[in-house]
Design an enzyme around this catalytic site. Structure first.
Site, PDB file in Angstrom:
ATOM      1  N   ASN A 271     -54.528 -73.353  68.408  1.00  0.00           N
ATOM      2  CA  ASN A 271     -52.847 -74.070  68.591  1.00  0.00           C
ATOM      3  C   ASN A 271     -52.160 -73.653  67.218  1.00  0.00           C
ATOM      4  O   ASN A 271     -51.511 -74.794  66.933  1.00  0.00           O
ATOM      5  CB  ASN A 271     -53.466 -75.453  68.632  1.00  0.00           C
ATOM      6  CG  ASN A 271     -51.796 -75.808  69.597  1.00  0.00           C
ATOM      7  OD1 ASN A 271     -51.728 -76.368  70.842  1.00  0.00           O
ATOM      8  ND2 ASN A 271     -51.682 -77.410  68.205  1.00  0.00           N
TER       9      ASN A 271
ATOM     10  N   TYR B   6     -52.902 -80.652  67.914  1.00  0.00           N
ATOM     11  CA  TYR B   6     -51.823 -81.563  68.441  1.00  0.00           C
ATOM     12  C   TYR B   6     -51.353 -80.801  69.699  1.00  0.00           C
ATOM     13  O   TYR B   6     -51.060 -79.540  69.615  1.00  0.00           O
ATOM     14  CB  TYR B   6     -49.866 -81.233  67.335  1.00  0.00           C
ATOM     15  CG  TYR B   6     -48.839 -81.668  68.363  1.00  0.00           C
ATOM     16  CD1 TYR B   6     -49.014 -83.479  67.930  1.00  0.00           C
ATOM     17  CD2 TYR B   6     -48.260 -80.933  68.851  1.00  0.00           C
ATOM     18  CE1 TYR B   6     -47.706 -83.827  68.496  1.00  0.00           C
ATOM     19  CE2 TYR B   6     -47.007 -81.778  68.941  1.00  0.00           C
ATOM     20  CZ  TYR B   6     -46.948 -83.261  69.504  1.00  0.00           C
ATOM     21  OH  TYR B   6     -45.508 -83.712  70.024  1.00  0.00           O
TER      22      TYR B   6
ATOM     23  N   SER C 299     -52.164 -75.857  65.382  1.00  0.00           N
ATOM     24  CA  SER C 299     -53.143 -75.658  64.054  1.00  0.00           C
ATOM     25  C   SER C 299     -54.049 -74.854  64.660  1.00  0.00           C
ATOM     26  O   SER C 299     -54.404 -74.833  65.714  1.00  0.00           O
ATOM     27  CB  SER C 299     -53.710 -77.379  63.483  1.00  0.00           C
ATOM     28  OG  SER C 299     -52.719 -78.636  62.744  1.00  0.00           O
TER      29      SER C 299
ATOM     30  N   SER D  27     -49.640 -76.495  59.936  1.00  0.00           N
ATOM     31  CA  SER D  27     -50.236 -76.040  60.652  1.00  0.00           C
ATOM     32  C   SER D  27     -51.407 -76.832  59.652  1.00  0.00           C
ATOM     33  O   SER D  27     -51.788 -76.770  58.306  1.00  0.00           O
ATOM     34  CB  SER D  27     -50.729 -74.443  60.151  1.00  0.00           C
ATOM     35  OG  SER D  27     -52.026 -74.448  61.068  1.00  0.00           O
ATOM     36  N   GLY D  28     -52.465 -76.871  60.136  1.00  0.00           N
ATOM     37  CA  GLY D  28     -53.148 -77.676  60.293  1.00  0.00           C
ATOM     38  C   GLY D  28     -54.550 -76.718  60.615  1.00  0.00           C
ATOM     39  O   GLY D  28     -55.626 -76.390  61.571  1.00  0.00           O
TER      40      GLY D  28
END
Length: 376
Positions: free
Chosen positions: A219, A147, A250, A288-289
């Site tokens: 990120n 994102y 993420s 977070s991914g």
């Protein structure tokens, strides 16, 4: 506004004298793995307050071609792992079941996954035209996201099919640009400017030299977590924080190798991406991914529909994997730091708007690392 980026001459962690372990490949990049190509489209336009649909625009696409521009579709064995699943990486259901994927990997922003998938399918239809005309082939590229809405007009959805195709068509070998490029253009990392980073390691096993390499779109993280080579750097760099209530980011990690591995072995390699980001201080935040993909370019073969019934594959004995695991962890760690060191200051446009997301200050970093004996 849009460029398929040339190779970067921005400094990297080793240029600053940071004492990372291991022996990198010639470019210290994902492209050190034979046949793997990387391409970018970078979108930068507009200044000032956010106007949805107009900008400012700070985003893009990163394209990875595991088998380059080969006109014959050839699968790569692969494995995936999600430390925290607040994100997207398409195609992973089949990677888990089938153990491979065919075609490109693209990384972009969260709201551009659809157009990147659409464009990548089109690229596969064109690149593998005869196979799609003659057989019942299906296209399932791997598309991942993080994102960038703090620095980019993400809701404006500025990434187009043409941008994705430019990144795919322009993918090359050699040195790889880092920082504010491709999908990493609008990303933050530990409240510094983040983005795209890469690194590689060479590993000797039974007289053979293999390459393990990583490319990250970083990120994620908050400043107090930041750790570099065991040094609590974030505690020493409290200025210019982009303070938020909690982590809003993420990381996507792509690990490539030419070491022959089977899918279940590559899944274990993908898991080591979690250790790489852990070395940099992340506990894997709730928002977070943290999603990891590993693939091997070894065992090149045609699609199953074109092959015989009885097949065989080379693979490395599990008991020889410690060096490969270490190389994966080291590459991920260094790639994250490279992403921050190569990045450039970027204004914020949303929560908090009107401030600057600062690039990591090189001189201050070197001073801190020298105090801990971790810099030449």
């Amino acid at each position: 506004m849009t460029t398929a980026d040339d190779r970067s001459d921005t400094p990297r962690a080793r240029d600053l004298g940071l004492d990372f372990p291991g022996t990198p490949g010639p470019h210290n990049a994902l492209t050190d793995v034979p046949g793997v190509l990387v391409g970018y489209s970078t979108l930068i336009s507009g200044e000032g307050p956010l106007v949805v649909g107009e900008g400012p625009v700070r985003t893009g696409v990163t394209a990875i071609l595991p088998r380059g521009h080969d006109p014959q579709p050839k699968p790569v064995f692969a494995g995936s792992y999600a430390l925290n699943g607040n994100g997207e990486m398409t195609g992973t259901h089949w990677i888990r079941d089938g153990g491979y994927f065919v075609g490109p990997v693209c990384i972009t922003n969260t709201h551009s996954v659809g157009i990147a998938h659409h464009a990548s399918v089109g690229w596969m239809l064109d690149t593998y035209r005869e196979d799609f005309l003659q057989h019942h082939l299906w296209a399932m590229p791997v598309i991942a996201e993080t994102y960038d809405g703090t620095l980019n007009d993400i809701n404006g959805r500025h990434v187009t099919e043409e941008h994705v195709r430019a990144a795919l068509d322009g993918a090359t070998d050699g040195a790889v640009a880092e920082g504010n490029v491709g999908g990493g253009t609008g990303m933050m990392c530990y409240e510094f400017k983040g983005g795209t980073g890469t690194a590689s390691r060479q590993v000797d096993i039974d007289g053979e030299t293999y390459t393990v390499a990583a490319l990250v779109q970083a990120n994620y993280g908050i400043r107090p977590w930041l750790t570099i080579l065991g040094v609590p750097v974030g505690r020493h760099m409290s200025e210019d924080r982009i303070k938020q209530e909690h982590e809003l980011g993420s990381i996507i990690v792509v690990i490539a190798t030419d070491a022959p591995m089977l899918p279940h072995q590559l899944q274990r390699v993908a898991k080591r991406g979690a250790i790489g980001i852990g070395r940099c201080g992340s506990p894997g935040g709730n928002s977070s991914g943290d999603i990891f993909l590993a693939f091997s370019v070894a065992n090149a073969a045609p699609l199953a529909m074109h092959d015989k019934a009885q097949l065989s594959a080379n693979y490395i004995n599990d008991d020889c994997f410690d060096g490969l695991y270490e190389a994966a962890v080291d590459s991920v760690e260094e790639a994250i730091i490279n992403a921050m060191i190569a990045a450039q200051d970027t204004p914020t446009i949303k929560k908090p708007a009107g401030t600057i997301c600062r690039a990591m200050p090189h001189d201050q970093l070197v001073d801190i690392m020298r105090r801990y004996g971790r810099c030449e």
